[in-house]
Design an enzyme around this catalytic site. Structure first.
Site: not given
Length: 185
Positions: A73, A161, A163
């Site tokens: 990002c 993202h 994660e």
């Protein structure tokens, strides 16, 4: 054992990036973005997301470490801006669940996700023009550059993202980055 540091750009998910790497058995730690890169011993660097470019500290200096770098990002936007690309406001704005179309099946970071995957991404700001040497590796209906790579320099970025649980194949992105770091050693 491969060591990857996560440079903290004050993003809300930085600890999840660290945990994703740790869960893969990586020797990892979070370092503040004001930490001088010469004080860090790493085989790879993750530039975390964060709220804005005004709070990136010394993150850009990590691009000179001669190890693979993954920007997530804001981290991707930082790479683009530092290397001559252009970052600007996105048309969509905030977070969204997005279907990303992978454009390069041979890309070492996102190629294994082809032909498409669901991701969780913020589009408040986006890379609008790639830096020289980079190729677009993914796009979506709301963002023209969802991922980018410069495989010659081992610099990679994803707008989304990997994660967070909302991203379908996020772990694969970290596994692929680990493989890139292992190959670069």
């Amino acid at each position: 054992m491969t060591r990857i540091v996560v440079v903290d750009n004050h993003g809300q998910f930085t600890h999840l990036e660290h945990r994703a790497l740790r869960d893969l058995g990586v020797d990892t730690e979070i370092v503040d973005n004001d930490t001088p890169p010469e004080r860090v011993d790493a085989d790879g660097v993750v530039l975390s997301g964060g709220p804005d470019m005004d709070r990136i500290g010394r993150s850009a200096d990590y691009l000179d470490l001669d190890v693979p770098v993954l920007g997530i990002c804001l981290g991707m936007q930082l790479i683009a801006a530092e290397l001559g690309g252009r970052v600007d406001s996105g048309d969509y704005g905030g977070y969204a669940d997005v279907t990303v179309e992978i454009e390069d099946e041979d890309d070492p970071l996102v190629g294994s996700l082809a032909p498409e995957t669901r991701v969780w991404a913020s589009h408040a700001d986006e890379v609008k023009d790639l830096p020289e040497g980079f190729v677009r590796t993914a796009k979506s209906d709301i963002c023209g550059i969802e991922a980018m790579s410069d495989t010659d320099c081992d610099l990679y970025g994803v707008q989304w993202h990997p994660e967070v649980a909302h991203t379908e194949e996020g772990e694969a992105v970290f596994e692929n980055f680990l493989a890139i770091c292992d190959a670069a050693e």
